[in-house]
Design a protein around this motif. Structure first.
Motif, PDB file in Angstrom:
ATOM      1  N   GLY A  42      44.550  54.507  22.315  1.00  0.00           N
ATOM      2  CA  GLY A  42      44.038  54.339  20.972  1.00  0.00           C
ATOM      3  C   GLY A  42      42.876  53.058  21.246  1.00  0.00           C
ATOM      4  O   GLY A  42      42.423  52.834  20.322  1.00  0.00           O
ATOM      5  N   ARG A  43      42.946  52.443  22.267  1.00  0.00           N
ATOM      6  CA  ARG A  43      41.807  51.267  22.135  1.00  0.00           C
ATOM      7  C   ARG A  43      41.417  50.932  23.694  1.00  0.00           C
ATOM      8  O   ARG A  43      42.022  51.434  24.740  1.00  0.00           O
ATOM      9  CB  ARG A  43      42.573  50.040  21.746  1.00  0.00           C
ATOM     10  N   PRO A  44      40.337  50.192  23.780  1.00  0.00           N
ATOM     11  CA  PRO A  44      39.754  49.778  25.058  1.00  0.00           C
ATOM     12  C   PRO A  44      40.600  48.723  25.546  1.00  0.00           C
ATOM     13  O   PRO A  44      41.494  48.137  24.742  1.00  0.00           O
ATOM     14  CB  PRO A  44      38.335  49.597  24.845  1.00  0.00           C
ATOM     15  N   GLY A  45      40.669  48.096  26.564  1.00  0.00           N
ATOM     16  CA  GLY A  45      41.306  47.060  27.378  1.00  0.00           C
ATOM     17  C   GLY A  45      40.910  45.798  26.984  1.00  0.00           C
ATOM     18  O   GLY A  45      39.724  45.673  26.372  1.00  0.00           O
ATOM     19  N   ARG A  46      41.856  44.774  27.021  1.00  0.00           N
ATOM     20  CA  ARG A  46      41.645  43.354  26.938  1.00  0.00           C
ATOM     21  C   ARG A  46      41.812  42.798  28.136  1.00  0.00           C
ATOM     22  O   ARG A  46      42.733  43.233  29.215  1.00  0.00           O
ATOM     23  CB  ARG A  46      42.305  42.893  25.791  1.00  0.00           C
ATOM     24  N   PRO A  47      41.208  41.700  28.620  1.00  0.00           N
ATOM     25  CA  PRO A  47      41.606  41.168  29.964  1.00  0.00           C
ATOM     26  C   PRO A  47      42.891  40.649  30.072  1.00  0.00           C
ATOM     27  O   PRO A  47      43.372  40.892  31.321  1.00  0.00           O
ATOM     28  CB  PRO A  47      40.475  39.867  29.823  1.00  0.00           C
ATOM     29  N   GLU A  48      43.677  40.414  29.161  1.00  0.00           N
ATOM     30  CA  GLU A  48      45.291  39.835  29.263  1.00  0.00           C
ATOM     31  C   GLU A  48      45.924  41.056  29.616  1.00  0.00           C
ATOM     32  O   GLU A  48      47.068  41.055  30.030  1.00  0.00           O
ATOM     33  CB  GLU A  48      45.592  39.283  27.982  1.00  0.00           C
ATOM     34  N   ASP A  49      45.483  42.404  29.539  1.00  0.00           N
ATOM     35  CA  ASP A  49      46.242  43.495  29.812  1.00  0.00           C
ATOM     36  C   ASP A  49      46.411  43.824  31.381  1.00  0.00           C
ATOM     37  O   ASP A  49      47.296  44.563  31.795  1.00  0.00           O
ATOM     38  CB  ASP A  49      45.334  44.810  29.317  1.00  0.00           C
ATOM     39  N   PHE A  50      45.712  42.854  32.170  1.00  0.00           N
ATOM     40  CA  PHE A  50      45.873  43.095  33.851  1.00  0.00           C
ATOM     41  C   PHE A  50      46.702  42.008  34.347  1.00  0.00           C
ATOM     42  O   PHE A  50      47.055  42.080  35.486  1.00  0.00           O
ATOM     43  CB  PHE A  50      44.559  43.202  34.093  1.00  0.00           C
ATOM     44  N   ALA A  51      46.998  40.958  33.519  1.00  0.00           N
ATOM     45  CA  ALA A  51      47.504  39.809  33.895  1.00  0.00           C
ATOM     46  C   ALA A  51      49.111  39.959  34.577  1.00  0.00           C
ATOM     47  O   ALA A  51      49.347  39.520  35.690  1.00  0.00           O
ATOM     48  CB  ALA A  51      47.620  38.576  32.885  1.00  0.00           C
TER      49      ALA A  51
ATOM     50  N   THR B 258      38.236  35.315  42.633  1.00  0.00           N
ATOM     51  CA  THR B 258      36.871  35.225  42.513  1.00  0.00           C
ATOM     52  C   THR B 258      36.485  35.915  41.066  1.00  0.00           C
ATOM     53  O   THR B 258      37.251  36.882  40.642  1.00  0.00           O
ATOM     54  CB  THR B 258      35.953  36.054  43.429  1.00  0.00           C
ATOM     55  N   GLY B 259      35.289  35.339  40.471  1.00  0.00           N
ATOM     56  CA  GLY B 259      35.030  35.611  39.162  1.00  0.00           C
ATOM     57  C   GLY B 259      36.024  35.126  38.100  1.00  0.00           C
ATOM     58  O   GLY B 259      36.316  35.920  37.162  1.00  0.00           O
ATOM     59  N   GLY B 260      36.498  34.039  38.260  1.00  0.00           N
ATOM     60  CA  GLY B 260      37.890  33.442  37.549  1.00  0.00           C
ATOM     61  C   GLY B 260      37.492  32.898  36.284  1.00  0.00           C
ATOM     62  O   GLY B 260      38.239  32.259  35.604  1.00  0.00           O
ATOM     63  N   ALA B 261      36.075  32.664  35.950  1.00  0.00           N
ATOM     64  CA  ALA B 261      35.762  31.681  34.908  1.00  0.00           C
ATOM     65  C   ALA B 261      35.769  32.680  33.449  1.00  0.00           C
ATOM     66  O   ALA B 261      35.659  32.208  32.359  1.00  0.00           O
ATOM     67  CB  ALA B 261      34.295  31.316  35.020  1.00  0.00           C
ATOM     68  N   ASN B 262      35.590  34.129  33.635  1.00  0.00           N
ATOM     69  CA  ASN B 262      35.582  34.910  32.445  1.00  0.00           C
ATOM     70  C   ASN B 262      36.421  36.186  32.583  1.00  0.00           C
ATOM     71  O   ASN B 262      37.055  36.592  33.675  1.00  0.00           O
ATOM     72  CB  ASN B 262      34.113  34.981  31.938  1.00  0.00           C
ATOM     73  N   GLY B 263      36.775  36.740  31.471  1.00  0.00           N
ATOM     74  CA  GLY B 263      37.238  38.311  31.514  1.00  0.00           C
ATOM     75  C   GLY B 263      38.612  38.258  32.411  1.00  0.00           C
ATOM     76  O   GLY B 263      39.472  37.504  31.994  1.00  0.00           O
ATOM     77  N   ILE B 264      38.477  39.380  32.877  1.00  0.00           N
ATOM     78  CA  ILE B 264      39.751  39.649  33.550  1.00  0.00           C
ATOM     79  C   ILE B 264      40.110  38.590  34.657  1.00  0.00           C
ATOM     80  O   ILE B 264      41.368  38.402  34.753  1.00  0.00           O
ATOM     81  CB  ILE B 264      39.737  41.150  34.261  1.00  0.00           C
ATOM     82  N   GLY B 265      39.227  38.073  35.285  1.00  0.00           N
ATOM     83  CA  GLY B 265      39.428  37.015  36.180  1.00  0.00           C
ATOM     84  C   GLY B 265      40.316  35.721  35.806  1.00  0.00           C
ATOM     85  O   GLY B 265      41.095  35.260  36.100  1.00  0.00           O
ATOM     86  N   ARG B 266      39.635  35.450  34.421  1.00  0.00           N
ATOM     87  CA  ARG B 266      40.036  34.440  33.841  1.00  0.00           C
ATOM     88  C   ARG B 266      41.682  34.546  33.393  1.00  0.00           C
ATOM     89  O   ARG B 266      42.534  33.768  33.398  1.00  0.00           O
ATOM     90  CB  ARG B 266      39.296  33.878  32.658  1.00  0.00           C
ATOM     91  N   ALA B 267      41.867  35.840  32.902  1.00  0.00           N
ATOM     92  CA  ALA B 267      43.189  36.162  32.562  1.00  0.00           C
ATOM     93  C   ALA B 267      44.183  35.995  33.419  1.00  0.00           C
ATOM     94  O   ALA B 267      45.315  35.661  33.432  1.00  0.00           O
ATOM     95  CB  ALA B 267      43.161  37.566  31.643  1.00  0.00           C
ATOM     96  N   ILE B 268      43.943  36.668  34.855  1.00  0.00           N
ATOM     97  CA  ILE B 268      44.672  36.497  35.966  1.00  0.00           C
ATOM     98  C   ILE B 268      44.930  35.161  36.383  1.00  0.00           C
ATOM     99  O   ILE B 268      46.092  34.716  36.638  1.00  0.00           O
ATOM    100  CB  ILE B 268      44.053  37.430  36.848  1.00  0.00           C
TER     101      ILE B 268
END
Length: 253
Positions: free
Chosen positions: A216-225, A12-22
């Motif tokens: 030292g930085r905020p996350g990126r969507p790819e960090d959760f894949a 769900t919510g796969g078109a952008n952000g964390i969902g797309r990365a996953i």
């Protein structure tokens, strides 16, 4: 590569952000993917092309998680496109930044409907289909460190994510006899399209929120894949009810 070959996932919510990365990571690993998008057809079509580019079957539907009929619509559409899914990723979420004293019942109800009610009944429907078929599977709930670490102006969001994290534990306990695993990924502060107004338009606020993250930085969507692929695969077959915190160390501060 190929750790998920032959499997089928709903994201769900796969078109952008964390969902797309996953969803993209799943496709790279050989998994067919059915995903939802709220209203961004252009992003959904772009994601669809990327997934199919990895040689897997993929499709999507537009769906608002606040729709009371959304769960059966999603399950039927995913089954029609791919067949019985093995993996469910409850990623779609919403929020507003509103001070607690200013929150309206309408704000509260929408956030709870999308962030907690929909995953609650999507997990139930997904598990019921697996059980009826005698199949096993994996549910991955995308929660947040906000489930246990308070920040200002997000009380409704934090309560919804705390509920989602408890849903993981409750469902994991009840579904374990059927070979259905349920786990959580809890992201920390992450730059996505959903919060672009903060990190693009108010960089000072973003720097202030990011300054105490140990890595030292905020996350990126790819960090959760990688965490999602692990929880979906046989590599985590003896793990259920767990919470992988992926936050650059923020929760330890």
């Amino acid at each position: 590569m190929g750790r998920l070959t032959g499997q089928r996932a709903i994201v769900t919510g796969g078109a952008n952000g964390i969902g797309r990365a996953i969803a993209t990571a799943f496709a790279r690993e050989g998994c067919d993917v059915f995903f939802t998008a709220l209203r961004d057809e252009a992003a959904a079509r772009s994601t669809l092309a990327e997934l199919r580019g990895h040689g897997v079957r993929a499709d999507y539907m537009l769906l608002d998680g606040a729709d009371p009929d959304g769960v059966p619509r999603l399950m039927d559409a995913a089954a029609g496109a791919l067949g019985l899914a093995d993996i469910l990723v409850n990623n779609a979420a919403t929020t507003t930044r509103t001070a607690y004293l200013d929150l309206t019942p309408e704000d509260y109800e929408r956030v709870m409907a999308v962030n907690l009610r929909f995953p609650f009944f999507a997990t139930q429907a997904f598990a019921a289909r697996l059980r009826a078929d005698g199949a096993t599977g994996s549910v991955i709930n995308i929660s947040s460190i906000s489930a246990f670490k308070a920040v200002s102006a997000m009380a409704h969001y934090q309560c919804s994510k705390a509920g989602l994290s408890m849903l993981t534990r409750s469902a994991a306990y009840e579904l374990a006899p059927f070979g259905i695993r349920v786990n959580t990924i809890s992201p920390g502060l992450t730059a996505t399209n959903a919060n672009a107004s903060q990190w693009r338009q108010d960089p000072d606020l973003w720097r202030e929120r990011s300054k105490d993250i140990p890595l030292g930085r905020p996350g990126r969507p790819e960090d959760f894949a990688g965490a999602a692929v692990f929880l979906a695969s046989a590599e985590s077959e003896w793990m259920t009810g767990g919470d992988l915190v992926v936050d650059g160390g923020d929760a330890v501060v």
